[in-house]
Design a protein around this motif. Structure first.
Motif, PDB file in Angstrom:
ATOM      1  N   ALA A 110       0.815  -1.213   0.000  1.00 14.51           N
ATOM      2  CA  ALA A 110       0.000   0.000   0.000  1.00 14.51           C
ATOM      3  C   ALA A 110       0.848   1.261   0.000  1.00 14.51           C
ATOM      4  O   ALA A 110       0.402   2.322  -0.462  1.00 14.51           O
ATOM      5  CB  ALA A 110      -0.930   0.006   1.214  1.00 14.51           C
ATOM      6  N   PHE A 111       2.068   1.164   0.514  1.00 12.68           N
ATOM      7  CA  PHE A 111       2.978   2.307   0.486  1.00 12.68           C
ATOM      8  C   PHE A 111       4.035   2.158  -0.606  1.00 12.68           C
ATOM      9  O   PHE A 111       4.468   3.155  -1.195  1.00 12.68           O
ATOM     10  CB  PHE A 111       3.652   2.472   1.856  1.00 12.68           C
ATOM     11  N   ALA A 146      -1.926  10.339   3.918  1.00 16.69           N
ATOM     12  CA  ALA A 146      -2.974  10.931   4.766  1.00 16.69           C
ATOM     13  C   ALA A 146      -4.222  10.054   4.784  1.00 16.69           C
ATOM     14  O   ALA A 146      -4.849   9.851   5.830  1.00 16.69           O
ATOM     15  CB  ALA A 146      -3.323  12.328   4.272  1.00 16.69           C
ATOM     16  N   ALA A 147      -4.599   9.495   3.624  1.00 13.13           N
ATOM     17  CA  ALA A 147      -5.799   8.660   3.534  1.00 13.13           C
ATOM     18  C   ALA A 147      -5.664   7.395   4.370  1.00 13.13           C
ATOM     19  O   ALA A 147      -6.668   6.827   4.809  1.00 13.13           O
ATOM     20  CB  ALA A 147      -6.077   8.302   2.075  1.00 13.13           C
ATOM     21  N   GLN A 148      -4.428   6.975   4.593  1.00 12.23           N
ATOM     22  CA  GLN A 148      -4.189   5.747   5.354  1.00 12.23           C
ATOM     23  C   GLN A 148      -3.762   6.029   6.789  1.00 12.23           C
ATOM     24  O   GLN A 148      -3.343   5.123   7.508  1.00 12.23           O
ATOM     25  CB  GLN A 148      -3.130   4.894   4.631  1.00 12.23           C
ATOM     26  N   LEU A 150      -3.331   0.297   9.327  1.00 16.94           N
ATOM     27  CA  LEU A 150      -4.321   1.046   8.560  1.00 16.94           C
ATOM     28  C   LEU A 150      -3.967   1.121   7.083  1.00 16.94           C
ATOM     29  O   LEU A 150      -4.843   1.285   6.236  1.00 16.94           O
ATOM     30  CB  LEU A 150      -4.463   2.468   9.130  1.00 16.94           C
ATOM     31  N   GLY A 151      -2.680   0.991   6.768  1.00 19.70           N
ATOM     32  CA  GLY A 151      -2.257   1.089   5.377  1.00 19.70           C
ATOM     33  C   GLY A 151      -2.964   0.105   4.467  1.00 19.70           C
ATOM     34  O   GLY A 151      -3.363   0.448   3.354  1.00 19.70           O
ATOM     35  N   SER A 152      -3.144  -1.118   4.904  1.00 17.74           N
ATOM     36  CA  SER A 152      -3.793  -2.126   4.070  1.00 17.74           C
ATOM     37  C   SER A 152      -5.291  -2.218   4.306  1.00 17.74           C
ATOM     38  O   SER A 152      -6.038  -2.676   3.439  1.00 17.74           O
ATOM     39  CB  SER A 152      -3.144  -3.500   4.278  1.00 17.74           C
ATOM     40  N   SER A 153      -5.768  -1.778   5.465  1.00 18.97           N
ATOM     41  CA  SER A 153      -7.201  -1.894   5.787  1.00 18.97           C
ATOM     42  C   SER A 153      -8.034  -0.690   5.364  1.00 18.97           C
ATOM     43  O   SER A 153      -9.249  -0.809   5.200  1.00 18.97           O
ATOM     44  CB  SER A 153      -7.384  -2.093   7.302  1.00 18.97           C
ATOM     45  N   ALA A 154      -7.397   0.467   5.205  1.00 20.15           N
ATOM     46  CA  ALA A 154      -8.150   1.714   5.019  1.00 20.15           C
ATOM     47  C   ALA A 154      -9.167   1.638   3.883  1.00 20.15           C
ATOM     48  O   ALA A 154     -10.341   2.004   4.059  1.00 20.15           O
ATOM     49  CB  ALA A 154      -7.174   2.869   4.786  1.00 20.15           C
TER      50      ALA A 154
END
Length: 329
Positions: free
Chosen positions: A51-52, A292-294, A212-216
């Protein structure tokens, strides 16, 4: 026991010891990169590292003019890919995107075919995100944290949680939750957060303690529901999700972080330019939007500071593993 995440005061304490043996990457002028660069990501596509890694790679390619190619090598809680990166030719054209999991691994895996501190050079810490407790939306979507905790306590061992693999922060976050909430849930390890999330969405596992990076995106899409973020404050990206401290778990703080390494022996000028180009990529407007979204921060630790941070994390997680009694499944 409390498992803290990115804390600058921890870094500063560790830097004093680390700086004596580790020099900050210099700023030598270089034409690097003159060809595509490969970045080994030690988990399957769809996980937090991805995700990053992918937005960062897109900006790196755009700004440097040379491709940063993602090579997903999942397995063994991220240690398989780390071993491949450690053995890669140190020519400046292989990078490794590791995570907090790689500072846990030395305490969980009795035999690793690499040494994180000996075989890889830390370049830059690029992201830090809180862990979040997420559940299957169809099975548990009508519950808040209090109701879900009551269900866990009423059915010891019957509910399970997926992780990115044994010894990952997902695994340790679950063990800490069990310890602090005095509950018992069954651990189901996967080859990465992506496959675990797929099974959570399908209803094959009940919950995950995920970054949160993968779940957002799945939370926003309604496919899973977030019941709690770790720590003492809510995430600005999900202000309606209560934090652990609000829910009676004041010491439940687990943070997932991601950083970039190079194989030891990689040219110093390539290391320095890699840091410069990665920093530019993460600070590009498009990448800032993704971060920011994550709910992610950009710690921007490099060289001796990142090295000191890693040493502190290895020591911290060794204590957590010992206290929790966590073992590989």
């Amino acid at each position: 026991m409390q498992a803290t995440g990115f804390k600058r005061r921890d870094v500063l304490r560790a830097v004093a010891a680390g700086a004596a043996v580790y020099g900050t990457v210099g700023h030598a002028q270089s034409t690097w990169p003159t060809k595509p660069v490969t970045m080994i990501v030690p988990f399957p596509a769809g996980g937090g590292t991805d995700a990053f890694a992918r937005p960062m790679a897109a900006q790196f390619t755009k700004l440097s003019g040379k491709s940063l190619v993602i090579d997903n090598r999942g397995g063994a809680g991220g240690t398989l890919g780390a071993g491949i990166a450690a053995k890669a030719a140190p020519d400046g054209y292989t990078l490794f995107m590791g995570a907090v999991h790689h500072t846990i691994a030395p305490s969980m895996y009795p035999k690793l075919d690499y040494d994180l501190e000996r075989d890889l050079v830390p370049l830059i810490l690029v992201a830090s995100v809180p862990q979040v407790l997420v559940v299957n939306a169809k099975k548990h979507g009508n519950m808040d944290f209090k109701a879900f905790l009551a269900e866990i306590k009423a059915n010891p061992g019957k509910l399970n949680y997926g992780s990115a693999g044994g010894g990952t922060s997902h695994h340790l976050a679950g063990e800490l939750f069990k310890q602090q909430s005095k509950t018992f849930i069954t651990h189901i390890p996967y080859r990465g957060a992506g496959p675990a999330l797929n099974d959570l969405i399908a209803g094959n596992v009940d919950m995950m303690f995920d970054g949160l990076g993968s779940s957002a995106g799945h939370i926003k899409g309604g496919r899973i529901k977030a019941l709690m973020v770790s720590g003492t404050k809510r995430s600005p990206a999900f202000p309606d999700v209560p934090c652990a401290a609000e829910l009676g778990l004041p010491d439940y703080t687990v943070t997932t972080w991601y950083g970039i390494w190079a194989p030891k022996g990689s040219p110093a000028d390539a290391q320095a330019r890699a840091v410069e180009e990665i920093r530019k990529a993460v600070q590009a407007d498009d990448a800032k939007t993704v971060w920011a979204a994550q709910g992610a921060e950009f710690p921007n630790l490099t060289g001796a500071q990142f090295d000191g941070f890693i040493k502190a994390e290895i020591k911290k997680w060794a204590q957590v593993v010992k206290a929790s009694g966590a073992k590989l499944d």
